[in-house]
Design a protein around this motif. Structure first.
Motif, PDB file in Angstrom:
ATOM      1  N   ILE A  93       0.859  -1.182   0.000  1.00 32.24           N
ATOM      2  CA  ILE A  93       0.000   0.000   0.000  1.00 32.24           C
ATOM      3  C   ILE A  93       0.902   1.241   0.000  1.00 32.24           C
ATOM      4  CG2 ILE A  93      -1.619   1.336   1.468  1.00 32.24           C
ATOM      5  CD1 ILE A  93      -2.971  -1.038   0.198  1.00 32.24           C
ATOM      6  N   LEU A  94       0.870   1.985  -1.092  1.00 31.25           N
ATOM      7  CA  LEU A  94       1.627   3.239  -1.144  1.00 31.25           C
ATOM      8  C   LEU A  94       0.755   4.328  -0.527  1.00 31.25           C
ATOM      9  CD1 LEU A  94       3.072   3.087  -4.795  1.00 31.25           C
ATOM     10  CD2 LEU A  94       3.988   2.077  -2.683  1.00 31.25           C
ATOM     11  N   ALA A  95       1.231   4.897   0.553  1.00 33.53           N
ATOM     12  CA  ALA A  95       0.425   5.889   1.273  1.00 33.53           C
ATOM     13  C   ALA A  95       1.267   7.140   1.493  1.00 33.53           C
ATOM     14  CB  ALA A  95      -0.065   5.315   2.601  1.00 33.53           C
ATOM     15  N   GLY A  96       1.321   7.958   0.432  1.00 32.64           N
ATOM     16  CA  GLY A  96       2.156   9.149   0.504  1.00 32.64           C
ATOM     17  C   GLY A  96       3.630   8.815   0.387  1.00 32.64           C
ATOM     18  N   PHE A  97       3.949   7.759  -0.339  1.00 31.74           N
ATOM     19  CA  PHE A  97       5.350   7.349  -0.547  1.00 31.74           C
ATOM     20  C   PHE A  97       5.869   8.131  -1.752  1.00 31.74           C
ATOM     21  CE2 PHE A  97       8.467   4.088  -2.188  1.00 31.74           C
ATOM     22  CZ  PHE A  97       9.328   4.154  -1.107  1.00 31.74           C
ATOM     23  N   MET A  98       6.768   9.061  -1.487  1.00 27.99           N
ATOM     24  CA  MET A  98       7.148  10.030  -2.526  1.00 27.99           C
ATOM     25  C   MET A  98       8.350   9.546  -3.341  1.00 27.99           C
ATOM     26  SD  MET A  98       4.836  12.219  -2.277  1.00 27.99           S
ATOM     27  CE  MET A  98       5.399  13.659  -3.175  1.00 27.99           C
ATOM     28  N   ARG A  99       8.232   8.346  -3.857  1.00 22.95           N
ATOM     29  CA  ARG A  99       9.275   7.802  -4.720  1.00 22.95           C
ATOM     30  C   ARG A  99       8.617   7.186  -5.939  1.00 22.95           C
ATOM     31  NH1 ARG A  99      14.418   8.631  -4.389  1.00 22.95           N
ATOM     32  NH2 ARG A  99      14.753   6.615  -5.382  1.00 22.95           N
ATOM     33  N   ILE A 100       9.182   7.441  -7.102  1.00 23.07           N
ATOM     34  CA  ILE A 100       8.717   6.740  -8.298  1.00 23.07           C
ATOM     35  C   ILE A 100       9.399   5.374  -8.316  1.00 23.07           C
ATOM     36  CG2 ILE A 100       8.797   6.733 -10.817  1.00 23.07           C
ATOM     37  CD1 ILE A 100       8.566   9.801 -10.661  1.00 23.07           C
ATOM     38  N   LEU A 101       8.604   4.335  -8.500  1.00 23.60           N
ATOM     39  CA  LEU A 101       9.152   2.978  -8.452  1.00 23.60           C
ATOM     40  C   LEU A 101       9.569   2.530  -9.850  1.00 23.60           C
ATOM     41  CD1 LEU A 101       6.457   1.633  -5.984  1.00 23.60           C
ATOM     42  CD2 LEU A 101       8.911   1.903  -5.481  1.00 23.60           C
ATOM     43  N   SER A 102      10.683   1.817  -9.897  1.00 19.39           N
ATOM     44  CA  SER A 102      11.226   1.389 -11.191  1.00 19.39           C
ATOM     45  C   SER A 102      10.338   0.317 -11.821  1.00 19.39           C
ATOM     46  CB  SER A 102      12.634   0.845 -11.001  1.00 19.39           C
ATOM     47  OG  SER A 102      12.597  -0.239 -10.091  1.00 19.39           O
ATOM     48  N   ALA A 103      10.517   0.157 -13.135  1.00 17.88           N
ATOM     49  CA  ALA A 103       9.747  -0.862 -13.854  1.00 17.88           C
ATOM     50  C   ALA A 103      10.012  -2.246 -13.266  1.00 17.88           C
ATOM     51  CB  ALA A 103      10.114  -0.830 -15.332  1.00 17.88           C
ATOM     52  N   ALA A 104      11.260  -2.511 -12.919  1.00 18.32           N
ATOM     53  CA  ALA A 104      11.597  -3.844 -12.385  1.00 18.32           C
ATOM     54  C   ALA A 104      10.843  -4.102 -11.082  1.00 18.32           C
ATOM     55  CB  ALA A 104      13.108  -3.944 -12.156  1.00 18.32           C
ATOM     56  N   PHE A 105      10.746  -3.078 -10.218  1.00 16.90           N
ATOM     57  CA  PHE A 105      10.030  -3.233  -8.944  1.00 16.90           C
ATOM     58  C   PHE A 105       8.549  -3.499  -9.209  1.00 16.90           C
ATOM     59  CE2 PHE A 105       7.650  -1.923  -5.273  1.00 16.90           C
ATOM     60  CZ  PHE A 105       8.435  -2.277  -4.183  1.00 16.90           C
ATOM     61  N   VAL A 106       7.972  -2.679 -10.070  1.00 11.16           N
ATOM     62  CA  VAL A 106       6.535  -2.805 -10.354  1.00 11.16           C
ATOM     63  C   VAL A 106       6.229  -4.181 -10.966  1.00 11.16           C
ATOM     64  CG1 VAL A 106       4.650  -1.893 -11.764  1.00 11.16           C
ATOM     65  CG2 VAL A 106       6.184  -0.322 -10.565  1.00 11.16           C
ATOM     66  N   GLN A 107       7.106  -4.648 -11.847  1.00  9.30           N
ATOM     67  CA  GLN A 107       6.871  -5.966 -12.469  1.00  9.30           C
ATOM     68  C   GLN A 107       7.011  -7.090 -11.441  1.00  9.30           C
ATOM     69  OE1 GLN A 107       9.598  -5.850 -15.779  1.00  9.30           O
ATOM     70  NE2 GLN A 107       8.361  -4.277 -16.789  1.00  9.30           N
ATOM     71  N   HIS A 108       7.960  -6.930 -10.538  1.00  9.25           N
ATOM     72  CA  HIS A 108       8.179  -7.965  -9.515  1.00  9.25           C
ATOM     73  C   HIS A 108       6.930  -8.160  -8.654  1.00  9.25           C
ATOM     74  CE1 HIS A 108      10.527 -10.464  -6.802  1.00  9.25           C
ATOM     75  NE2 HIS A 108      10.078  -9.765  -5.783  1.00  9.25           N
ATOM     76  N   PHE A 109       6.252  -7.036  -8.366  1.00  9.81           N
ATOM     77  CA  PHE A 109       5.057  -7.095  -7.506  1.00  9.81           C
ATOM     78  C   PHE A 109       3.776  -6.815  -8.310  1.00  9.81           C
ATOM     79  CE2 PHE A 109       8.520  -5.909  -4.548  1.00  9.81           C
ATOM     80  CZ  PHE A 109       8.394  -6.939  -3.617  1.00  9.81           C
ATOM     81  N   ALA A 110       3.770  -7.182  -9.568  1.00 10.88           N
ATOM     82  CA  ALA A 110       2.644  -6.835 -10.451  1.00 10.88           C
ATOM     83  C   ALA A 110       1.304  -7.259  -9.845  1.00 10.88           C
ATOM     84  CB  ALA A 110       2.830  -7.493 -11.807  1.00 10.88           C
ATOM     85  N   GLY A 111       0.375  -6.307  -9.835  1.00 12.89           N
ATOM     86  CA  GLY A 111      -0.965  -6.603  -9.339  1.00 12.89           C
ATOM     87  C   GLY A 111      -1.071  -6.641  -7.830  1.00 12.89           C
ATOM     88  N   ARG A 112       0.023  -6.297  -7.147  1.00 13.51           N
ATOM     89  CA  ARG A 112       0.018  -6.358  -5.676  1.00 13.51           C
ATOM     90  C   ARG A 112       0.389  -5.016  -5.048  1.00 13.51           C
ATOM     91  NH1 ARG A 112       3.510 -10.352  -3.215  1.00 13.51           N
ATOM     92  NH2 ARG A 112       4.910 -10.463  -4.998  1.00 13.51           N
ATOM     93  N   ILE A 113       0.401  -3.961  -5.872  1.00 14.55           N
ATOM     94  CA  ILE A 113       0.725  -2.627  -5.360  1.00 14.55           C
ATOM     95  C   ILE A 113      -0.461  -1.698  -5.650  1.00 14.55           C
ATOM     96  CG2 ILE A 113       2.418  -0.765  -5.301  1.00 14.55           C
ATOM     97  CD1 ILE A 113       4.275  -2.502  -7.020  1.00 14.55           C
ATOM     98  N   MET A 114      -0.878  -0.977  -4.610  1.00 17.05           N
ATOM     99  CA  MET A 114      -1.936   0.033  -4.793  1.00 17.05           C
ATOM    100  C   MET A 114      -1.418   1.394  -4.378  1.00 17.05           C
ATOM    101  SD  MET A 114      -5.440  -1.451  -3.246  1.00 17.05           S
ATOM    102  CE  MET A 114      -5.903  -3.135  -3.548  1.00 17.05           C
TER     103      MET A 114
END
Ligand code: GRF
Length: 221
Positions: A93-114
């Protein structure tokens, strides 16, 4: 008497950079028994984030990983991913997390990040959303919860909370009114996920087996 059926709690990490008012809303709803999450970890990229105190007060383990300690975005994201995997996190759960996440991170957790974004997406991705809505003379404003993809604030939308902009609204009043909305719609989206009513498939969100071409919309005062 039969014991009450044990509800399976979704192991969740909440990522913050600042105040953590959304984190507080999650903590409260879990404590009230309305949200079947196990908030296993709160991570901040800033050691001075007030939300860390909120987590500690609720006896939730915290972790600070400062992006300043890493040579690149990818290196920071890899360290973050390793911590989340080590904690067997299912939902992020991203709650005011002020970092842009890399493609590799997003793909690793695909469908599990809001994420929650303080605008009625697709309007106003990025920063200064309240000022932009006021400048445009918008009559409605609000907040949107969405799954995170590689496109900034562009992943499939789940739920939007809408308010009517008042004549006397300012950036500060809109921020406060929109955050109050977030504190309701964001735990709602997480509850759907934890109850396995909500899922992500091939870049799209499904609720109760139906494709969400548009987010669920709730109106607030
Ligand atoms: C929220 O308004 C959210 O829309 C944005 O960051 C803010 C975080 O606020 N992504 P808080 O730290 O939860 O109080």
């Amino acid at each position: 008497m039969k014991p009450a059926t044990e509800v399976r709690r979704c192991r969740t990490a909440i990522l913050i950079s600042g105040s953590g008012s959304n984190l507080q809303a999650f903590i409260k709803q879990v404590a009230d028994g309305r949200l079947p999450l196990d908030i296993a970890l709160v991570v901040s990229n800033r050691s001075d984030a007030y939300g860390l105190l909120r987590a500690a007060a609720a006896s939730i383990p915290t972790l600070v990983i400062s992006h300043r300690d890493f040579a690149s975005r990818d290196a920071f994201d890899m360290a973050l991913a390793a911590e989340l995997d080590a904690a067997a996190i299912e939902l992020i759960i991203l709650a005011g997390f002020m970092r842009i996440l890399s493609a590799a991170f997003v793909q690793h957790f695909a469908g599990r990040i809001m994420n929650v974004h303080p605008a009625l997406l697709p309007l106003y991705p990025g920063l200064d959303t309240h000022a932009r809505a006021l400048d445009a003379g918008d009559r409605q404003h609000g907040s949107t919860v969405h799954f995170v993809t590689e496109e900034l604030d562009g992943g499939p939308r789940i739920i939007a909370g809408r308010i009517a902009v008042r004549r006397e609204d300012t950036v500060a009043s809109l921020k406060s009114r929109v955050q109050a909305v977030e504190h309701q719609i964001y735990p709602q989206a997480a509850a759907w996920y934890a109850e396995q009513r909500l899922s992500y498939r091939n870049g799209e969100a499904l609720l109760d087996g139906q494709l969400l071409n548009e987010p669920v919309v709730r109106d607030f005062d």
